[in-house]
Write a protein that holds these residues in place. Structure first.
Motif, PDB file in Angstrom:
ATOM      1  N   TRP A  94      -2.161  -7.564  11.557  1.00 38.91           N
ATOM      2  CA  TRP A  94      -2.318  -7.344  12.989  1.00 38.91           C
ATOM      3  C   TRP A  94      -2.053  -5.899  13.408  1.00 38.91           C
ATOM      4  N   ALA A  95      -1.546  -5.090  12.499  1.00 39.08           N
ATOM      5  CA  ALA A  95      -1.252  -3.688  12.837  1.00 39.08           C
ATOM      6  C   ALA A  95      -2.256  -2.724  12.208  1.00 39.08           C
ATOM      7  N   ILE A  96      -3.189  -3.243  11.405  1.00 38.24           N
ATOM      8  CA  ILE A  96      -4.100  -2.343  10.694  1.00 38.24           C
ATOM      9  C   ILE A  96      -5.278  -1.973  11.583  1.00 38.24           C
ATOM     10  N   GLY A  97      -5.409  -0.685  11.857  1.00 43.62           N
ATOM     11  CA  GLY A  97      -6.548  -0.180  12.628  1.00 43.62           C
ATOM     12  C   GLY A  97      -6.538  -0.614  14.078  1.00 43.62           C
ATOM     13  N   THR A  98      -5.444  -1.185  14.541  1.00 45.29           N
ATOM     14  CA  THR A  98      -5.405  -1.722  15.899  1.00 45.29           C
ATOM     15  C   THR A  98      -4.659  -0.805  16.854  1.00 45.29           C
ATOM     16  N   GLY A 152      -3.016   8.229   1.608  1.00 40.57           N
ATOM     17  CA  GLY A 152      -4.072   8.214   2.623  1.00 40.57           C
ATOM     18  C   GLY A 152      -5.266   7.424   2.130  1.00 40.57           C
ATOM     19  N   ASN A 153      -5.460   6.261   2.726  1.00 39.98           N
ATOM     20  CA  ASN A 153      -6.577   5.381   2.350  1.00 39.98           C
ATOM     21  C   ASN A 153      -7.764   5.695   3.255  1.00 39.98           C
ATOM     22  N   TRP A 154      -8.764   6.355   2.683  1.00 39.13           N
ATOM     23  CA  TRP A 154      -9.913   6.786   3.489  1.00 39.13           C
ATOM     24  C   TRP A 154     -10.881   5.635   3.768  1.00 39.13           C
ATOM     25  N   TYR A 169       3.681  -2.949   2.405  1.00 42.09           N
ATOM     26  CA  TYR A 169       3.682  -4.023   3.415  1.00 42.09           C
ATOM     27  C   TYR A 169       2.788  -3.589   4.570  1.00 42.09           C
ATOM     28  N   GLU A 170       1.722  -4.346   4.785  1.00 38.75           N
ATOM     29  CA  GLU A 170       0.785  -4.014   5.857  1.00 38.75           C
ATOM     30  C   GLU A 170       0.500  -5.261   6.689  1.00 38.75           C
ATOM     31  N   PRO A 171       1.205  -5.423   7.806  1.00 46.60           N
ATOM     32  CA  PRO A 171       0.887  -6.573   8.660  1.00 46.60           C
ATOM     33  C   PRO A 171      -0.557  -6.454   9.154  1.00 46.60           C
ATOM     34  N   GLY A 221      -5.375  -5.421  -3.474  1.00 51.36           N
ATOM     35  CA  GLY A 221      -4.996  -6.454  -2.520  1.00 51.36           C
ATOM     36  C   GLY A 221      -4.884  -5.990  -1.087  1.00 51.36           C
ATOM     37  N   HIS A 222      -5.575  -4.905  -0.758  1.00 50.57           N
ATOM     38  CA  HIS A 222      -5.603  -4.518   0.660  1.00 50.57           C
ATOM     39  C   HIS A 222      -6.132  -5.711   1.467  1.00 50.57           C
ATOM     40  N   SER A 223      -5.645  -5.861   2.687  1.00 51.65           N
ATOM     41  CA  SER A 223      -6.026  -7.055   3.471  1.00 51.65           C
ATOM     42  C   SER A 223      -7.530  -7.119   3.710  1.00 51.65           C
ATOM     43  N   GLY A 269       2.382   0.095   6.065  1.00 46.18           N
ATOM     44  CA  GLY A 269       1.034   0.472   6.516  1.00 46.18           C
ATOM     45  C   GLY A 269       0.635  -0.317   7.741  1.00 46.18           C
ATOM     46  N   GLY A 270      -0.097   0.334   8.621  1.00 48.71           N
ATOM     47  CA  GLY A 270      -0.559  -0.321   9.860  1.00 48.71           C
ATOM     48  C   GLY A 270      -0.304   0.610  11.023  1.00 48.71           C
ATOM     49  N   SER A 271      -1.353   1.403  11.365  1.00 48.30           N
ATOM     50  CA  SER A 271      -1.285   2.336  12.498  1.00 48.30           C
ATOM     51  C   SER A 271      -0.128   3.326  12.393  1.00 48.30           C
ATOM     52  N   VAL A 272       0.128   3.803  11.168  1.00 48.40           N
ATOM     53  CA  VAL A 272       1.097   4.905  11.032  1.00 48.40           C
ATOM     54  C   VAL A 272       0.439   6.171  11.576  1.00 48.40           C
ATOM     55  N   LYS A 273       1.159   6.881  12.430  1.00 42.89           N
ATOM     56  CA  LYS A 273       0.656   8.111  13.066  1.00 42.89           C
ATOM     57  C   LYS A 273       1.778   9.151  13.016  1.00 42.89           C
ATOM     58  N   GLY A 325       4.444   5.639   3.599  1.00 46.34           N
ATOM     59  CA  GLY A 325       3.387   4.936   4.319  1.00 46.34           C
ATOM     60  C   GLY A 325       2.072   4.887   3.570  1.00 46.34           C
ATOM     61  N   LEU A 326       1.329   3.828   3.844  1.00 40.41           N
ATOM     62  CA  LEU A 326      -0.080   3.728   3.440  1.00 40.41           C
ATOM     63  C   LEU A 326      -0.860   3.892   4.737  1.00 40.41           C
ATOM     64  N   VAL A 327      -1.579   5.007   4.827  1.00 42.36           N
ATOM     65  CA  VAL A 327      -2.125   5.450   6.106  1.00 42.36           C
ATOM     66  C   VAL A 327      -3.642   5.340   6.084  1.00 42.36           C
ATOM     67  N   GLY A 328      -4.228   4.734   7.090  1.00 40.33           N
ATOM     68  CA  GLY A 328      -5.683   4.625   7.183  1.00 40.33           C
ATOM     69  C   GLY A 328      -6.248   5.690   8.110  1.00 40.33           C
ATOM     70  N   GLY A 329      -6.457   5.322   9.366  1.00 37.55           N
ATOM     71  CA  GLY A 329      -7.118   6.200  10.335  1.00 37.55           C
ATOM     72  C   GLY A 329      -6.547   7.613  10.383  1.00 37.55           C
ATOM     73  N   ALA A 330      -5.229   7.732  10.406  1.00 37.35           N
ATOM     74  CA  ALA A 330      -4.616   9.060  10.548  1.00 37.35           C
ATOM     75  C   ALA A 330      -4.774   9.910   9.288  1.00 37.35           C
TER      76      ALA A 330
HETATM   77  P1  PGA Z   1      -4.498   2.176   9.676  1.00 39.93           P
HETATM   78  O1  PGA Z   1      -4.853   1.512   8.267  1.00 39.93           O
HETATM   79  O2  PGA Z   1      -3.482   3.250   9.416  1.00 39.93           O
HETATM   80  O3  PGA Z   1      -5.797   2.705  10.193  1.00 39.93           O
HETATM   81  O4  PGA Z   1      -3.945   1.079  10.534  1.00 39.93           O
HETATM   82  C1  PGA Z   1      -3.844   1.260   7.317  1.00 39.93           C
HETATM   83  C2  PGA Z   1      -4.447   0.647   6.084  1.00 39.93           C
HETATM   84  O5  PGA Z   1      -5.393  -0.139   6.198  1.00 39.93           O
HETATM   85  O6  PGA Z   1      -3.997   0.918   4.958  1.00 39.93           O
END
Ligand code: PGA
Length: 249
Positions: free
Chosen positions: A169-173, A8-10, A165-167, A93-95, A210-214, A230-235
């Motif tokens: 275009w899928a991060i936080g979108t 979980g990446n806060w 692997y974090e595309p 190396g987070h995007s 990683g990228g909008s995993v919920k 998963g590498l999870v941001g928002g969730a």
């Molecule tokens: P997200 O972020 O789950 O909010 O899309 C993922 C991340 O940046 O690692």
């Protein structure tokens, strides 16, 4: 068996009181045996979080570090300092670091080396932008990111790394790569590693998506043969969501 990981990446969210409240809720939840759960808060929370986590199996991670041990690098934190407060994993190396702080795979390779030298484990991120995918460049971009950031390591060192692997275009979108799109790239990353290091190494490295995993898409993603978590941001900022994702294997 590859390690199953949910990290979980806060990011730059929650002050110390808010962070402690979230962490306590995560600690109170039931995370299945067999999943390595990693909490990755802002640097300033790490020391007190380690104490809170001391009787749990939850691991602690940091979001970045500097490649030198110490010195005149105002505003930076070294891998040795992270180690001294009980950190086990470091995201590199987070995007967002690549985009806003001009980090590139070559400079990241020095951080990777330092993190491993200190006995910590890098979570090395790669992923293409939407424009790169639309141009059909994504395989080459990802191959170059993995190669330039990691392929200076020997086998044992590489086995200490986790790849994410974090595309972009899928991060936080809210837009997730489909399980098929994610699986395709994960298999490609594993093949890229196998070509350089052989099947044994490639088969034993955990590759996270990683990228909008919920909670509602994690299970389908984690069921893919080359997705190990998963590498999870928002969730990750909601205890119930984070725990549900941890239990989605
Ligand atoms: P997200 O972020 O789950 O909010 O899309 C993922 C991340 O940046 O690692």
């Amino acid at each position: 068996m590859r390690q199953k990981i949910v990290a979980g990446n806060w990011k730059m969210n929650l002050d110390l009181a808010e962070g402690k409240e979230l962490l306590l809720s995560i600690i109170d939840g039931q995370i299945n045996e067999g999943t390595t759960a990693i909490v990755i808060p802002p640097f300033i929370h790490l020391n007190s979080f380690k104490q809170m986590l001391s009787h749990t199996k939850i691991a602690l991670g940091a979001q970045n570090c500097h490649q030198q041990d110490s010195g005149a690098f105002t505003g930076e934190v070294s891998a040795a300092m992270l180690k001294s407060v009980g950190v086990e994993y470091v995201v590199l190396g987070h995007s967002e670091r690549r985009e806003y702080f001009m980090e590139d795979s070559l400079s990241l390779s020095f951080k990777v080396t330092k993190v491993i030298e200190k006995g910590l484990r890098p979570i090395y991120c790669c992923g293409e932008t939407l424009a790169q995918r639309q141009e059909g460049e994504h395989f080459e971009i990802i191959r170059a990111q993995v190669k330039n950031g990691l392929f200076h390591l020997n086998e044992m060192e590489l086995l200490n790394c986790v790849v994410a692997y974090e595309p972009v275009w899928a991060i936080g979108t809210g837009e997730t790569a489909s399980p098929a799109q994610a699986q395709e790239i994960h298999a490609f990353i594993r093949k890229t590693i196998a070509t350089e290091y052989g099947d044994m190494v490639a088969e034993n490295i955990s590759i996270l998506y990683g990228g909008s995993v919920k909670p509602n898409n994690a299970e389908e993603l984690f069921n893919c043969p080359d997705i190990d978590g998963g590498l999870v941001g928002g969730a990750a900022l909601d205890a119930n969501s984070f725990i549900a994702i941890c239990n989605s294997f």
